[in-house]
Design an enzyme around this catalytic site. Structure first.
Site, PDB file in Angstrom:
ATOM      1  N   LYS A  10       0.830  -1.210   0.000  1.00 26.60           N
ATOM      2  CA  LYS A  10       0.000   0.000   0.000  1.00 26.60           C
ATOM      3  C   LYS A  10       0.871   1.270   0.000  1.00 26.60           C
ATOM      4  O   LYS A  10       2.093   1.203   0.233  1.00 26.60           O
ATOM      5  CB  LYS A  10      -0.928  -0.030   1.211  1.00 26.60           C
ATOM      6  CG  LYS A  10      -1.985  -1.148   1.144  1.00 26.60           C
ATOM      7  CD  LYS A  10      -2.931  -1.094   2.346  1.00 26.60           C
ATOM      8  CE  LYS A  10      -4.028  -2.142   2.236  1.00 26.60           C
ATOM      9  NZ  LYS A  10      -4.998  -2.044   3.366  1.00 26.60           N
ATOM     10  N   TYR A  50     -12.229  -1.585  -3.788  1.00 27.19           N
ATOM     11  CA  TYR A  50     -12.727  -1.822  -2.428  1.00 27.19           C
ATOM     12  C   TYR A  50     -14.252  -1.680  -2.337  1.00 27.19           C
ATOM     13  O   TYR A  50     -14.778  -1.406  -1.258  1.00 27.19           O
ATOM     14  CB  TYR A  50     -12.046  -0.854  -1.451  1.00 27.19           C
ATOM     15  CG  TYR A  50     -10.691  -1.330  -0.957  1.00 27.19           C
ATOM     16  CD1 TYR A  50     -10.568  -2.505  -0.213  1.00 27.19           C
ATOM     17  CD2 TYR A  50      -9.532  -0.600  -1.210  1.00 27.19           C
ATOM     18  CE1 TYR A  50      -9.334  -2.934   0.258  1.00 27.19           C
ATOM     19  CE2 TYR A  50      -8.282  -1.027  -0.743  1.00 27.19           C
ATOM     20  CZ  TYR A  50      -8.210  -2.200  -0.005  1.00 27.19           C
ATOM     21  OH  TYR A  50      -6.995  -2.636   0.471  1.00 27.19           O
ATOM     22  N   ASN A 113      -2.117   0.121   6.914  1.00 24.05           N
ATOM     23  CA  ASN A 113      -1.613  -1.157   7.433  1.00 24.05           C
ATOM     24  C   ASN A 113      -0.739  -1.915   6.437  1.00 24.05           C
ATOM     25  O   ASN A 113      -0.705  -3.141   6.435  1.00 24.05           O
ATOM     26  CB  ASN A 113      -2.774  -2.002   7.961  1.00 24.05           C
ATOM     27  CG  ASN A 113      -3.798  -2.319   6.883  1.00 24.05           C
ATOM     28  OD1 ASN A 113      -3.632  -1.930   5.726  1.00 24.05           O
ATOM     29  ND2 ASN A 113      -4.843  -3.028   7.246  1.00 24.05           N
ATOM     30  N   HIS A 116      -2.222  -5.261   1.384  1.00 23.95           N
ATOM     31  CA  HIS A 116      -3.518  -5.890   1.132  1.00 23.95           C
ATOM     32  C   HIS A 116      -3.296  -7.365   0.849  1.00 23.95           C
ATOM     33  O   HIS A 116      -2.259  -7.743   0.312  1.00 23.95           O
ATOM     34  CB  HIS A 116      -4.201  -5.250  -0.088  1.00 23.95           C
ATOM     35  CG  HIS A 116      -5.385  -6.036  -0.569  1.00 23.95           C
ATOM     36  ND1 HIS A 116      -6.619  -5.937   0.021  1.00 23.95           N
ATOM     37  CD2 HIS A 116      -5.499  -7.001  -1.534  1.00 23.95           C
ATOM     38  CE1 HIS A 116      -7.458  -6.786  -0.578  1.00 23.95           C
ATOM     39  NE2 HIS A 116      -6.797  -7.437  -1.517  1.00 23.95           N
ATOM     40  N   GLU A 127      -9.589 -10.231  -7.818  1.00 26.36           N
ATOM     41  CA  GLU A 127      -8.615  -9.162  -7.561  1.00 26.36           C
ATOM     42  C   GLU A 127      -7.388  -9.271  -8.477  1.00 26.36           C
ATOM     43  O   GLU A 127      -6.842  -8.249  -8.896  1.00 26.36           O
ATOM     44  CB  GLU A 127      -8.185  -9.197  -6.094  1.00 26.36           C
ATOM     45  CG  GLU A 127      -9.311  -8.783  -5.156  1.00 26.36           C
ATOM     46  CD  GLU A 127      -8.944  -8.881  -3.681  1.00 26.36           C
ATOM     47  OE1 GLU A 127      -9.793  -8.527  -2.852  1.00 26.36           O
ATOM     48  OE2 GLU A 127      -7.810  -9.304  -3.363  1.00 26.36           O
TER      49      GLU A 127
HETATM   50  O1  CDP Z   1      -7.163  -5.773   4.610  1.00 30.32           O
HETATM   51  P1  CDP Z   1      -8.026  -6.716   5.433  1.00 30.32           P
HETATM   52  O2  CDP Z   1      -8.646  -7.811   4.596  1.00 30.32           O
HETATM   53  O3  CDP Z   1      -7.281  -7.254   6.621  1.00 30.32           O
HETATM   54  O4  CDP Z   1      -9.211  -5.861   6.058  1.00 30.32           O
HETATM   55  P2  CDP Z   1     -10.658  -5.464   5.474  1.00 30.32           P
HETATM   56  O5  CDP Z   1     -11.633  -5.623   6.577  1.00 30.32           O
HETATM   57  O6  CDP Z   1     -10.943  -6.191   4.197  1.00 30.32           O
HETATM   58  O7  CDP Z   1     -10.530  -3.905   5.188  1.00 30.32           O
HETATM   59  C1  CDP Z   1      -9.866  -3.437   4.035  1.00 30.32           C
HETATM   60  C2  CDP Z   1      -8.979  -2.292   4.435  1.00 30.32           C
HETATM   61  O8  CDP Z   1      -9.786  -1.212   4.904  1.00 30.32           O
HETATM   62  C3  CDP Z   1      -8.020  -2.562   5.586  1.00 30.32           C
HETATM   63  O9  CDP Z   1      -6.857  -3.258   5.201  1.00 30.32           O
HETATM   64  C4  CDP Z   1      -7.719  -1.161   6.073  1.00 30.32           C
HETATM   65  O10 CDP Z   1      -6.777  -0.499   5.232  1.00 30.32           O
HETATM   66  C5  CDP Z   1      -9.089  -0.487   5.915  1.00 30.32           C
HETATM   67  N1  CDP Z   1      -9.879  -0.496   7.158  1.00 30.32           N
HETATM   68  C6  CDP Z   1      -9.984   0.677   7.896  1.00 30.32           C
HETATM   69  O11 CDP Z   1      -9.420   1.706   7.518  1.00 30.32           O
HETATM   70  N2  CDP Z   1     -10.735   0.686   9.054  1.00 30.32           N
HETATM   71  C7  CDP Z   1     -11.365  -0.429   9.482  1.00 30.32           C
HETATM   72  N3  CDP Z   1     -12.093  -0.388  10.613  1.00 30.32           N
HETATM   73  C8  CDP Z   1     -11.266  -1.616   8.744  1.00 30.32           C
HETATM   74  C9  CDP Z   1     -10.520  -1.627   7.582  1.00 30.32           C
HETATM   75 MG    MG Z   2     -10.060  -7.721   3.100  1.00 33.44          MG
END
Ligand code: CDP
Ligand code: MG
Length: 142
Positions: A10, A50, A113, A116, A127
């Site tokens: 990212k 997203y 974080n 991805h 994806e």
């Molecule tokens: O990336 P991951 O699959 O672990 O998490 P996700 O639930 O699919 O969410 C996608 C991305 O959204 C995350 O990697 C974060 O960058 C962001 N996110 C966020 O900003 N705040 C949250 N409460 C949850 C996700």
């Molecule tokens: Mg995810």
């Protein structure tokens, strides 16, 4: 079963000059890179990628973060790649991620974080196609 997963380094990872360190870790964990590029997403593209999160309160901030600078999408191949990759990156929130995971070591926040990763075979397939044509993926890496 040999699987493919979509990883994205990212914009925070690129800004912190951690591309090399993270790729080194992927290689050490046995992943083969079969596709890779550097792109700066515009907000429409980041939002479409997203789209599953479009109704979440964090969606707007996530889209602006993901379009804030270049990122590095890549396709990684390995036995059990999807699940194993999620173990290497750790939980979404670095505060909750296990010791030694990429997010625990390098991420600043739940949003920024570092990486991805696809979460299941069907999302991985979607994806990967989102970022790469079949010509951009290298076959037979061993
Ligand atoms: O990336 P991951 O699959 O672990 O998490 P996700 O639930 O699919 O969410 C996608 C991305 O959204 C995350 O990697 C974060 O960058 C962001 N996110 C966020 O900003 N705040 C949250 N409460 C949850 C996700
Ligand atoms: Mg995810």
């Amino acid at each position: 079963m040999v699987q493919r997963t979509l990883a994205i380094l990212k914009p925070d990872c690129v800004r912190k000059n951690l591309i090399g360190k993270v790729i080194k870790r992927f290689e050490a964990e046995g992943f083969k890179i079969i596709g890779m590029k550097l792109v700066k997403l515009d907000s429409n593209t980041a939002g479409e990628f997203y789209a599953v999160h479009k109704d979440k309160p964090f969606f707007y901030d996530l889209v602006s973060f993901m379009s804030s600078g270049p990122c590095v999408p890549m396709v990684l191949e390995k036995e059990n790649a999807i699940e194993d990759y999620r173990k290497v990156i750790g939980a979404t929130d670095p505060g909750k991620a296990d010791e030694g995971t990429i997010r625990k070591m390098y991420a600043d926040s739940k949003e920024q974080n570092m990486v991805h990763g696809s979460d299941a075979p069907d999302t991985a397939e979607y994806e990967i196609k989102y970022f790469f044509s079949s010509k951009e993926l290298v076959e037979n890496m061993g």
